[in-house]
Design an enzyme around this catalytic site. Structure first.
Site, PDB file in Angstrom:
ATOM      1  N   ARG A  12       0.855  -1.201   0.000  1.00  0.00           N
ATOM      2  CA  ARG A  12       0.000   0.000   0.000  1.00  0.00           C
ATOM      3  C   ARG A  12       0.882   1.239   0.000  1.00  0.00           C
ATOM      4  O   ARG A  12       2.108   1.139   0.045  1.00  0.00           O
ATOM      5  CB  ARG A  12      -0.955   0.003   1.203  1.00  0.00           C
ATOM      6  N   VAL A  61      11.520  -6.670   6.833  1.00  0.00           N
ATOM      7  CA  VAL A  61      12.843  -6.255   6.344  1.00  0.00           C
ATOM      8  C   VAL A  61      13.860  -6.120   7.479  1.00  0.00           C
ATOM      9  O   VAL A  61      15.066  -6.103   7.232  1.00  0.00           O
ATOM     10  CB  VAL A  61      12.796  -4.937   5.528  1.00  0.00           C
ATOM     11  N   TYR A 152      12.528   8.843  14.107  1.00  0.00           N
ATOM     12  CA  TYR A 152      12.265   8.707  12.671  1.00  0.00           C
ATOM     13  C   TYR A 152      13.263   9.524  11.857  1.00  0.00           C
ATOM     14  O   TYR A 152      13.868   9.023  10.895  1.00  0.00           O
ATOM     15  CB  TYR A 152      10.837   9.178  12.395  1.00  0.00           C
ATOM     16  N   THR A 155      16.677   7.992  11.659  1.00  0.00           N
ATOM     17  CA  THR A 155      16.791   6.885  10.691  1.00  0.00           C
ATOM     18  C   THR A 155      16.841   7.416   9.266  1.00  0.00           C
ATOM     19  O   THR A 155      17.561   6.884   8.420  1.00  0.00           O
ATOM     20  CB  THR A 155      15.618   5.886  10.804  1.00  0.00           C
ATOM     21  N   LYS A 156      16.070   8.477   9.005  1.00  0.00           N
ATOM     22  CA  LYS A 156      16.000   8.976   7.630  1.00  0.00           C
ATOM     23  C   LYS A 156      17.260   9.768   7.258  1.00  0.00           C
ATOM     24  O   LYS A 156      17.675   9.760   6.092  1.00  0.00           O
ATOM     25  CB  LYS A 156      14.728   9.809   7.442  1.00  0.00           C
TER      26      LYS A 156
HETATM   27  P1  NAP Z   1       2.475   3.231   4.842  1.00  0.00           P
HETATM   28  O1  NAP Z   1       1.282   3.750   4.129  1.00  0.00           O
HETATM   29  O2  NAP Z   1       2.441   3.116   6.322  1.00  0.00           O
HETATM   30  O3  NAP Z   1       2.888   1.809   4.211  1.00  0.00           O
HETATM   31  C1  NAP Z   1       3.969   1.134   4.766  1.00  0.00           C
HETATM   32  C2  NAP Z   1       4.343  -0.048   3.900  1.00  0.00           C
HETATM   33  O4  NAP Z   1       5.521  -0.655   4.454  1.00  0.00           O
HETATM   34  C3  NAP Z   1       3.286  -1.126   3.885  1.00  0.00           C
HETATM   35  O5  NAP Z   1       3.338  -1.772   2.640  1.00  0.00           O
HETATM   36  C4  NAP Z   1       3.740  -2.071   5.006  1.00  0.00           C
HETATM   37  O6  NAP Z   1       3.287  -3.403   4.839  1.00  0.00           O
HETATM   38  C5  NAP Z   1       5.243  -2.001   4.813  1.00  0.00           C
HETATM   39  N1  NAP Z   1       6.036  -2.334   5.988  1.00  0.00           N
HETATM   40  C6  NAP Z   1       6.001  -1.751   7.203  1.00  0.00           C
HETATM   41  N2  NAP Z   1       6.914  -2.336   8.018  1.00  0.00           N
HETATM   42  C7  NAP Z   1       7.525  -3.302   7.297  1.00  0.00           C
HETATM   43  C8  NAP Z   1       8.537  -4.250   7.577  1.00  0.00           C
HETATM   44  N3  NAP Z   1       9.120  -4.318   8.788  1.00  0.00           N
HETATM   45  N4  NAP Z   1       8.917  -5.105   6.597  1.00  0.00           N
HETATM   46  C9  NAP Z   1       8.324  -5.056   5.372  1.00  0.00           C
HETATM   47  N5  NAP Z   1       7.371  -4.171   5.046  1.00  0.00           N
HETATM   48  C10 NAP Z   1       6.962  -3.313   5.997  1.00  0.00           C
HETATM   49  O7  NAP Z   1       3.755   4.149   4.520  1.00  0.00           O
HETATM   50  P2  NAP Z   1       4.037   5.179   3.321  1.00  0.00           P
HETATM   51  O8  NAP Z   1       3.520   6.500   3.708  1.00  0.00           O
HETATM   52  O9  NAP Z   1       3.659   4.569   2.023  1.00  0.00           O
HETATM   53  O10 NAP Z   1       5.630   5.274   3.438  1.00  0.00           O
HETATM   54  C11 NAP Z   1       6.506   4.518   2.624  1.00  0.00           C
HETATM   55  C12 NAP Z   1       7.919   5.038   2.848  1.00  0.00           C
HETATM   56  O11 NAP Z   1       7.959   6.440   2.562  1.00  0.00           O
HETATM   57  C13 NAP Z   1       8.411   4.908   4.296  1.00  0.00           C
HETATM   58  O12 NAP Z   1       9.792   4.603   4.306  1.00  0.00           O
HETATM   59  C14 NAP Z   1       8.178   6.296   4.862  1.00  0.00           C
HETATM   60  O13 NAP Z   1       9.047   6.572   5.948  1.00  0.00           O
HETATM   61  C15 NAP Z   1       8.484   7.144   3.664  1.00  0.00           C
HETATM   62  N6  NAP Z   1       7.891   8.482   3.725  1.00  0.00           N
HETATM   63  C16 NAP Z   1       6.547   8.665   3.802  1.00  0.00           C
HETATM   64  C17 NAP Z   1       6.038   9.947   3.855  1.00  0.00           C
HETATM   65  C18 NAP Z   1       4.561  10.243   3.944  1.00  0.00           C
HETATM   66  O14 NAP Z   1       4.211  11.424   4.160  1.00  0.00           O
HETATM   67  N7  NAP Z   1       3.684   9.272   3.762  1.00  0.00           N
HETATM   68  C19 NAP Z   1       6.914  11.057   3.838  1.00  0.00           C
HETATM   69  C20 NAP Z   1       8.282  10.832   3.757  1.00  0.00           C
HETATM   70  C21 NAP Z   1       8.758   9.532   3.694  1.00  0.00           C
HETATM   71  P3  NAP Z   1       1.815  -3.892   5.381  1.00  0.00           P
HETATM   72  O15 NAP Z   1       0.808  -3.298   4.427  1.00  0.00           O
HETATM   73  O16 NAP Z   1       1.879  -5.379   5.276  1.00  0.00           O
HETATM   74  O17 NAP Z   1       1.669  -3.377   6.775  1.00  0.00           O
END
Ligand code: NAP
Length: 242
Positions: A12, A61, A152, A155-156
């Protein structure tokens, strides 16, 4: 041989959008998830309908053995990974005094350890063929600090350091390493902030809205194709950060 991508955390959110964009560009791929199998399978069905070969694979992971097993299975089913997108991540807003040792370690094990494990697992083939591409998903909080984001953000920031160091180390081996630093992107991850805060954030962003997962996917596809670009951090945030 066809291009094969591993997109971690692609059931997702941003990862799913990246998987879809790569599939549309011709990549076969592995959709990785930790819990939400149904979402991963539904996405896989859509991407197979595009004519792609898609493997769906559960793996935490943070767990090196699970990552190694996943990558061996991808190699057997699809072929060696030529593009790794380290996207899986977790976030939690906490004041520093409220962060437990377990919270801190888990954040690092998933966000940073996950990158480390996946890079080590895919690297032998990339080194062997003297080619490959790695895109790490950092954050604007990997380039700037923010209140209640110390774990967070640490880590980033570390992912940015990893990206730049690996780019220098692996360029002579023909392997490019870049990062994307997304701003506030409308996914499940940020819903915890609440509607009011999200609307306030949208007003503060010069483009006047939150980002869409597809807009991060565009940047990943660009970096996957950008054959003379390595060691870069591409911010995609609607102009949010100065
Ligand atoms: P999200 O909607 O919470 O989705 C997280 C995804 O990561 C899901 O597919 C989840 O799998 C998977 N996941 C979580 N923990 C995991 C693990 N230990 N091993 C394998 N898969 C795992 O997050 P998102 O917003 O799409 O974020 C994706 C990336 O972008 C992250 O690294 C986040 O820090 C970064 N990011 C996001 C934003 C933002 O505003 N959204 C901004 C900057 C950076 P399940 O579906 O099975 O739970």
């Amino acid at each position: 041989m066809r291009d094969v991508a591993l997109v971690t955390g692609s059931s997702r959110g941003i990862g799913a959008a990246v998987a879809e964009a790569l599939a549309r560009e011709g990549w076969d791929l592995c959709i990785n998830y930790i819990e939400q199998r149904e979402k991963a399978e539904a996405l896989a069905a859509r991407l197979r309908a595009l004519g792609r070969r898609v493997l769906v694979r559960q793996a935490d992971v943070a767990d090196r053995a699970a990552v190694d097993a996943m990558v061996r299975e991808i190699e057997a089913e699809l072929g060696p990974v030529t593009l790794l997108v380290n996207n899986a991540g977790i976030a939690r807003q906490m004041q520093i005094q409220d962060i437990s040792a377990e919270d801190w370690q888990r954040m690092f094990q998933v966000n940073l350890g996950g990158c480390f494990h996946c890079v080590q697992a895919v690297l032998p083939h990339m080194l062997h063929v003297h080619a490959g591409c790695i895109v790490n998903i950092s954050s604007i909080w990997g380039c700037h600090g923010a209140s209640c984001e110390s774990a967070y953000s640490s880590t980033k920031h570390a992912i940015v350091g990893l990206t730049r160091s690996l780019a220098a180390e692996l360029a002579p081996s023909g392997i490019r390493v870049n990062a994307v630093a997304p701003g506030v992107i409308d996914t499940d991850m940020i819903q915890v902030l609440g509607q009011e805060t999200l609307e306030q954030l949208a007003r503060e962003i010069p483009l006047g809205r939150l980002g869409r997962p597809e807009e991060i996917a565009q940047a990943v596809v660009y970096l996957a194709r950008a054959s003379y670009t390595t060691g870069q951090v591409l911010t995609v945030d609607g102009g949010f950060m100065p």
